[in-house]
Design a protein around this motif. Structure first.
Motif: not given
Length: 809
Positions: A94, A129, A2, A67
């Motif tokens: 995650r 990430g 992300t 997201s």
């Protein structure tokens, strides 16, 4: 994975721009795998639920994080991603952290791409990430592309590691299965494949072993990202059957038999010997030069061009034996197969018989000669770049006029007074053709047509016939031009044409068992082609008109192309380079070829990236292998019977100017690996038979981006040739290295290599002596899996020199 929104958008814009500039980033390489054992499943999602925003919780109980929740949903048994132009999304599990894993999914766009570069779905592993490995699936206007990449989030840079176009075309609504595997730590092994639902699962298609300092060795979570080109309209992508599992263990595959080379069939079958089956509804043609007939076996059409104009798409046109003096255009929306009748010789001939000669002094004159051709030289019509292509020693090289007497070509001269035996002159003002050899009682032919085939119908095949003697001007690109996707040439001879024999652009070209010989400038030209295969062919004796080596001449010149496979060919006696890759060519394989007696270079890689040069036999080329401003080049298991220079590494001041391509093809000599080669020098080898040159005088010793190890060298004695290598030495220019220990000390290379002296280690047929093969003295390296797969041998095999015997010339 992300990332901050601005960084994510910038990353994808780079990818989209690279695609727009260079068609599609595509590459080669597949590794066969043995049947897999059962693997443990960590995540499974069949999307048998309804979620208004986001993807909710997977079937296996793992939560998806999104997201852009408002852009994603689950309905009708599938995950949904609603994309707007330039926007990206990311969904991740995650809670799951894995080092070795396989991530799979089924993906499809609701509507086909018609504008822009379309949508991309990326499967990511080892994500934290910022950093991740990704397999990208791009749905373009033609087919489906596949990339392997490493995203280095800390620098905002994506390194494209492998790319290809496994699916050439995709029907609307067709679903595509994707699998992405990441295993190991040193190297990190990346594997990916895509295939349409309902078809057989292929072997791994995109294969890469990441040995770089930037490799990602730690565990990370799986994720799925998406992006829509800013030039495409809003679109929806769907996914189903997402799974994350351990890589399955595999049983060792049996070792394949290495290719034999030697007497295998290479080049076109002799014209008149092919026996392609004739379908029931075939259209027939006879060489009458008329627009007559009904196309039946009993009443064939009178010309090939007329038959093509009458044939519906999907037809097979069968050519009866004889000479066709014509030009054929295959238009858009026509997919045709054009082939010779079984056992009959068919030639398309651009020349015409010339009679009515009258002797005048010491020459013979044909009056009323009105055939005029464009003498300017440029790939751009209306532009004259003759000085770029032609030197003062051969000022008429760009003149397409050609004359033969009893099949022997005459040489063109620039004035009537210069005509002597074996020459001719075209007097355009006086409308005369003059020859200096007596044509009495002989067959005289002169070029009167400029092109043979212009193919603009996708999915067209030409096979089983010959093309010769066309006065093709360079701005026409080639005597045969393959201008659209999915064109096949097979068992064809294209020879004795004024400039370029065959020129190709756009995607998916298959040229198998073709002979491209004695063409005036170039045998084969390729530009912006995604997925090209040139196999089992002969590229011989081209540049008969002695054009300058640069910007283009010789056997094969390929620019700005991807996923190129040059395999099993004979490339010899071309008056310039044999095979030349230039300007952003990438993901290429040059394997199992015999490359000999080409004047400037055997294989040249210039301003290019990601290449395998393996299992070739090189002999007496100007420079057998020339690597120039190119990186990620792996040169394994070649046999080099060196002429002037065995290997040339070169770096000059040029750097990539296209920002979108700087991470794809930076034009830097770097990560060039040379291993397990046999390099035999002779008395003809120059004083620097291996040369590393930096024209900027910045690189020195181990700082040159070339690593050589596990090789076998031969020289007759300690002074023949005078040096083993000459190596870039910064501001001091180059340093002469006379022994293997000097090479190792100055460059860090060849510490596990061996030098033989005395009796030659290559036989007269360029095979390695059996005693040297058995005890090479060098410590050999194990063949990497992707190179082994390309060659059809077992990964880890240790051998010196080429596996394949030289092809019979």
């Amino acid at each position: 994975m992300t990332h901050p929104p601005a960084l994510t958008r910038a990353r994808f814009r780079v990818r989209a721009a690279a695609t727009a500039v260079a068609l599609a980033l595509i590459a080669a390489g597949s590794a066969a795998t043995a049947p897999a054992a059962t693997a443990a499943t960590h995540v499974q999602d069949t999307f048998s639920r309804t979620v208004a925003e986001g993807w909710g919780t997977s079937t296996s109980g793992d939560a998806w994080t999104a997201s852009s929740p408002r852009s994603t949903s689950v309905r009708d048994g599938a995950a949904v991603i609603a994309l707007t132009p330039g926007a990206s999304t990311e969904q991740a599990i995650r809670s799951t952290s894995l080092t070795d894993a396989v991530l799979g999914a089924t993906v499809w766009p609701e509507k086909p791409t018609t504008t822009g570069n379309g949508s991309t779905v990326s499967l990511a592993l080892r994500s934290d990430g910022k950093f991740s490995y990704q397999a990208r699936v791009g749905f373009g206007k033609t087919g489906v592309n596949l990339w392997l990449s490493r995203f280095d989030g800390g620098s905002g840079r994506e390194a494209v590691l492998r790319s290809m176009k496994p699916i050439a075309s995709l029907a609307a609504g067709t679903r595509v299965n994707v699998e992405f595997s990441v295993t190991g730590s040193s190297p990190v092994q990346l594997r990916a494949r895509i295939w349409t639902q309902g078809s057989t699962k292929p072997a791994w298609q995109a294969v890469y072993d990441d040995t770089s300092a930037q490799r990602i060795s730690r565990a990370g979570y799986p994720a799925i990202a998406s992006y829509l080109s800013g030039s495409s309209p809003s679109s929806t992508v769907r996914l189903d059957d997402v799974g994350v599992s351990d890589p399955a263990s595999t049983s060792p595959a049996p070792a394949p038999t290495p290719p034999s080379g030697g007497d295998k069939a290479v080049g076109s079958a002799p014209v008149g010997t092919t026996t392609y089956p004739v379908p029931a509804r075939a259209i027939f043609v006879a060489p009458k030069g008329t627009q007559t007939g009904s196309g039946t076996a009993g009443d064939p059409y009178g010309s090939a061009a007329y038959a093509v104009s009458k044939a519906p798409s999907g037809s097979t046109i069968v050519l009866r034996g004889g000479t066709y003096r014509e030009y054929v255009y295959v238009g858009y929306n026509k997919a045709l197969t054009i082939q010779a009748y079984p056992g009959e010789a068919v030639w398309f001939d651009g020349s015409s018989p010339v009679t009515g000669w009258v002797k005048s002094g010491n020459v013979w004159v044909k009056t009323g000669w009105t055939h005029r051709f464009d003498h300017t030289v440029s790939f751009t019509a209306g532009m004259d770049e003759t000085r770029r292509f032609v030197d003062g020693a051969n000022p008429l090289a760009g003149y397409p006029d050609q004359v033969w007497i009893n099949d022997k070509p005459l040489t063109q001269v620039g004035s009537a007074s210069a005509v002597t035996a074996g020459t001719f002159y075209v007097d355009e003002g006086g409308k005369r053709l003059l020859v200096g050899s007596d044509p009495s009682g002989k067959r005289v032919e002169a070029s009167t047509l400029t092109r043979a085939f212009k193919i603009q119908g996708k999915h067209t095949t030409l096979r089983g016939f010959g093309v010769e003697r066309y006065a093709t001007t360079l701005s026409m690109m080639g005597t045969v031009t393959a201008e659209v996707d999915d064109i096949t040439l097979e068992n064809m001879v294209v020879r004795n044409n004024a400039t370029v024999g065959v020129f190709a652009w756009n995607d998916v070209k298959k040229f198998h068992r073709v002979t491209l010989q004695d063409n005036g400038l170039l045998g084969l030209g390729v530009n912006k082609v995604a997925n090209l295969a040139l196999t089992d062919s002969i590229i011989r004796g081209n540049n008969t008109q002695s054009f300058k080596p640069a910007p283009v001449s010789g056997g094969v010149k390929i620019t700005d192309s991807n996923d190129v496979r040059i395999d099993g060919n004979i490339v010899d006696d071309n008056d310039s380079a044999g095979v030349w890759f230039d300007i952003n060519s990438r993901d290429v394989e040059v394997t199992s070829n015999t490359v000999a007696d080409n004047r400037t270079a055997g294989v040249q890689l210039e301003l290019s990236q990601q290449a395998i040069v393996a299992d070739n036999v090189f002999s007496r080329n100007g420079a057998d292998i020339h690597v120039m401003n190119s990186g990620d080049v792996r040169i394994w298991n070649n046999t080099i019977d060196a002429g002037g220079r065995a290997i040339l590494f070169w770096q000059d001041e040029r750097r990539q100017t296209n920002t979108a391509l700087k991470s794809v093809a930076p034009w830097v000599l770097d990560d060039v690996v040379v291993r397990n080669n046999v390099i035999s020098f002779s008395t003809a080898s120059g004083s620097c038979p291996v040369l590393a040159q930096d024209t900027e005088r910045r690189l020195a010793g181990a700082g040159v981006g070339a690593w050589m190890e596990n090789n076998l060298y031969y020289r007759r004695d300690s002074s023949t040739p005078a040096n083993l290598a000459c190596w870039a030495n910064g501001s001091s220019g180059t340093k002469s290295l006379k022994t293997l220990s000097e090479v190792a000390a100055f460059t860090g290379n060849d510490k596990s290599s061996a030098l033989w002296t005395g009796n030659p280690i290559l036989t007269s047929s360029l095979g390695l002596r059996s005693d040297v093969l058995a005890s090479p003295r060098a410590s050999l390296g194990g063949l990497p899996s992707d190179i082994a797969s390309a060659l059809g041998v077992t990964a880890g095999t240790k051998r010196a020199g080429a596996f394949t015997a030289p092809l019979d010339r």
